[in-house]
Design a protein around this motif. Structure first.
Motif: not given
Length: 700
Positions: A17-21, A188-199, A237-241, A311-317
């Motif tokens: 929520l913190l990242w999204l907001v 998987s259809p979900l993981l790419p969305v999560v990783v790209l959302a992180t980036a 970010c994608t690499d870290y993910g 920061l995103a790869a180590l918290t949001f993901l």
């Protein structure tokens, strides 16, 4: 539900929520970055050079904040009376444009009477691109005349247009490429969305910070820096993910509880990801020691982008992974207690990477000698063919632009330097001698040399004296961005240096080009050793050894040299490029070494982890099997993201895109997969000297 169990759910939910907001709304800043870009010549001025000094002095002689647009008309035969009247009418119309900083100069007729030009002084603080569009609408083809708008304003407007839509076009191409690759990797259809959302969130956060810094003049952002920022954030970010997700998949096979699996995966991936990100940040910050403004300011821009990615790869993901658990991998979710799937990213099975590990283990010395020898031969044979001593500014575009055509027409009918005079400042008492010497220099149009008068133009009344100095302007016979013109500037500086008491300084467009090339070459010799030293220190601290880091540094340098050798062939014989800017190898080196060493960090941190338990030989082979898929996937993602830079029709970016994309693939497929593990196997325990691991075959 226990309090501890509640914490395990509440904390990741709050992080998401913190990242999204917090970062989500900052995405609007991405679209506003174009408003704070600087793409004119001033953004490339060397911070310490003769041309920069002259630019500061010239601002006190001329109307401040002027950027000239040159309108050139041409015809197949000498201009007729009606055609000349048409040019004069355009001059009157353009003289009524809002925001001019002075009167329109011209019409000026060429010696062959087949061309005429107008010089329109635009306000550099205004909308230069909009003014150029208005000029082009006013000075259109007709009555047998062809009209083009060139000069500094025309070139700047066309450069800005080339970067227009960078936030949309580049992000779209990059996002689609990365999404397709992740679909293949994860199935998987979900993981790419999560990783790209992180980036995407990382890019939004970085964009928000950079927008504010550029808006308040803390740093300068160019279109080039913005494009590289997008690529770096999404690719890194994608690499870290990929690394974290692959380790999470492994641990889900070992642990029934998703929390324990994520904890184990996070602890294992934290050090290599942090070391990788830290290496890139320190590497790009080495650009702060450069003297070229555009290169200098890229350092903090890239560092902010990588910091946001970390920061995103180590918290949001990880928060998303914890909330989703095994469902993230649907429909091929890993099951507790089963063997890891074969041949997929991060697997350690007996698939492709099992066979590669077996081959390397069987022939280690032969493997690294052959791969290293091939890379060395390529580098030695073709590297000298890389022409990176500079290009014309008109060669910056891959497509023919109106300003480029206009510059060519000017060169055909006028002294080629018309519209971009060379500017010389000197002490007032030596003005006559400076003018005489300048007229005698080959490559200078003698009749064009004059002292700027009180009217603000050459020859306009008595000389204007500011702080005891005068300004002399001269037109060069060659195109202002050509090698011949640069040679003329060097001759001019040499001749004027011998005029006693003149203290003459040479600046202007061509001098800036000469100083920029020289500064780029100097920056290259300073930054490359510094980056190598920084990366070596990080590797020594990470691996607690000296020998293995030296092997890794040698492998990366060899890979980079081979990449330049291949690029020389491709640039010269496949794409027929007119050469390369001296900064191209520097940018490629910084990104290839800082990013390319990531894959060696991912591999060698796992090698060290496994060597503690299994010994160096078994640990190396197990690490190669376990990380082969995920590291290769990461390399393909990064290569694809940098290749996306080629959608921008700018020579510099296309060349950097090729160098980094090819270099990353070369490093990932050959160097990290074959050369490095083979060399470590051949060295054995000595790889870890002088650490404790070098003194024990296996720690149990």
């Amino acid at each position: 539900m226990s309090a501890r169990r509640v914490v395990w759910w509440v904390v990741p939910a709050l992080l998401v929520l913190l990242w999204l907001v917090g970062a989500g709304p900052q995405g609007a800043s991405i679209g506003k970055l174009a408003d704070v870009q600087t793409n004119d010549n001033s953004s490339f001025l060397p911070t310490s050079s003769e041309s920069t000094e002259v630019a500061h002095q010239v601002s006190r002689f001329t109307e401040p904040g002027v950027v000239p647009a040159v309108v050139v008309y041409s015809a197949a035969a000498p201009l007729t009376g009606p055609q000349r009247a048409r040019v004069a009418a355009d001059a009157r119309s353009l003289g009524r444009l809002p925001g001019l900083r002075g009167a329109v100069v011209g019409p000026l007729l060429s010696a062959d009477h087949r061309a005429a030009q107008l010089v329109v002084p635009l306000d550099s603080a205004g909308d230069v691109a909009g003014a150029v569009d208005t000029i082009r609408h006013t000075a259109r083809d007709g009555a047998g005349l062809r009209a083009h708008v060139t000069g500094p304003a025309g070139l700047s407007a066309d450069l800005g247009a080339a970067f227009a839509g960078i936030d949309g076009r580049l992000l779209l191409v990059t996002g689609v490429l990365v999404f397709l690759i992740l679909i293949v990797v994860y199935r998987s259809p979900l993981l790419p969305v999560v990783v790209l959302a992180t980036a995407t969130l990382a890019l939004a956060a970085a964009g928000g910070v950079i927008y504010q810094l550029a808006r308040h003049d803390v740093l300068e952002l160019s279109g080039m820096s913005q494009g590289i920022l997008f690529i770096l954030v999404i690719g890194a970010c994608t690499d870290y993910g990929l690394l974290l997700v692959a380790r999470f998949r492994e641990e889900l096979h070992r642990h029934a509880d998703r929390r324990r699996a994520l904890t184990a995966a996070y602890r294992a991936a934290l050090e290599p990801i942090a070391a990788s990100g830290g290496t890139v940040i320190l590497g790009v910050l080495c650009l702060l020691v450069t003297n070229l403004k555009s290169t200098h300011d890229l350092g903090p821009v890239a560092a902010i982008g990588i910091g946001a990615s970390l920061l995103a790869a180590l918290t949001f993901l990880p928060a998303c992974l914890l909330l989703l658990g095994r469902a993230a991998f649907w429909p091929f979710a890993p099951r507790y207690g089963t063997s890891r799937t074969r041949g997929r990213a991060g697997s350690g099975g007996a698939g492709l990477w099992g066979r590669i590990a077996a081959f390397v283990g069987r022939y280690p010395r032969r493997c690294w000698l052959v791969v290293g020898g091939v890379l060395l031969v390529v580098a030695v044979a073709f590297l000298p063919q890389l022409h990176a001593s500079g290009t014309k500014q008109t060669d910056v575009f891959l497509h023919t632009e109106d300003s480029v055509t206009g510059q060519q027409v000017l060169a055909e009918h006028f002294p080629a330097g018309a519209g971009n005079p060379t500017q010389i400042t000197a002490r007032a008492g030596a003005a006559d001698r400076v003018v005489a010497v300048t007229r005698s220099v080959p490559g200078v149009a003698p009749t064009s040399v004059a002292v700027v008068g009180a009217g603000g133009r050459p020859g306009a009344g008595p000389a204007k004296v500011v702080d005891g100095r005068v300004l002399v302007e001269a037109t060069l016979a060659d195109a202002p961005d050509s090698a011949a013109a640069i040679d003329t500037v060097h001759r001019l500086r040499d001749r004027l240096a011998s005029v006693p008491g003149a203290d003459a300084k040479v600046g202007g467009f061509t001098a800036i080009q000469a100083d920029t090339n020289a500064t780029s070459e100097h920056d290259r010799t300073v930054v490359i050793p510094l980056v190598l030293a920084v990366v070596l220190v990080v590797l020594v601290l990470l691996l607690r050894a000296v020998v293995a880091p030296l092997v890794l540094i040698a492998s990366v340098v060899l890979s980079f040299a081979a990449t330049l050798g291949v690029a020389a062939l491709v640039f010269n014989h496949l794409f027929d490029f007119p050469g390369a800017d001296p900064a191209v190898p520097l940018f490629a080196f910084v990104f290839l070494v800082a990013l390319g060493v990531d894959y060696n960090i991912f591999l060698m941190s796992r090698v060290r982890e496994e060597s503690v338990r299994r010994g160096t030989r078994d640990g190396t082979l197990h690490a190669l099997r376990a990380t082969g898929g995920v590291i290769t996937s990461a390399g393909v993602v990064l290569a694809a993201t940098f290749a996306a830079l080629a959608v921008l029709p700018i020579l510099f970016l296309v060349q950097v895109a090729f160098l980094v994309a090819f270099g990353v693939l070369l490093d990932t497929i050959l160097v990290r997969s074959l050369l490095v593990p083979a060399a470590i196997l051949d060295l054995g325990r000595a790889s870890w000297w002088p650490g404790r691991l070098s003194r024990r075959p296996v720690a149990r």
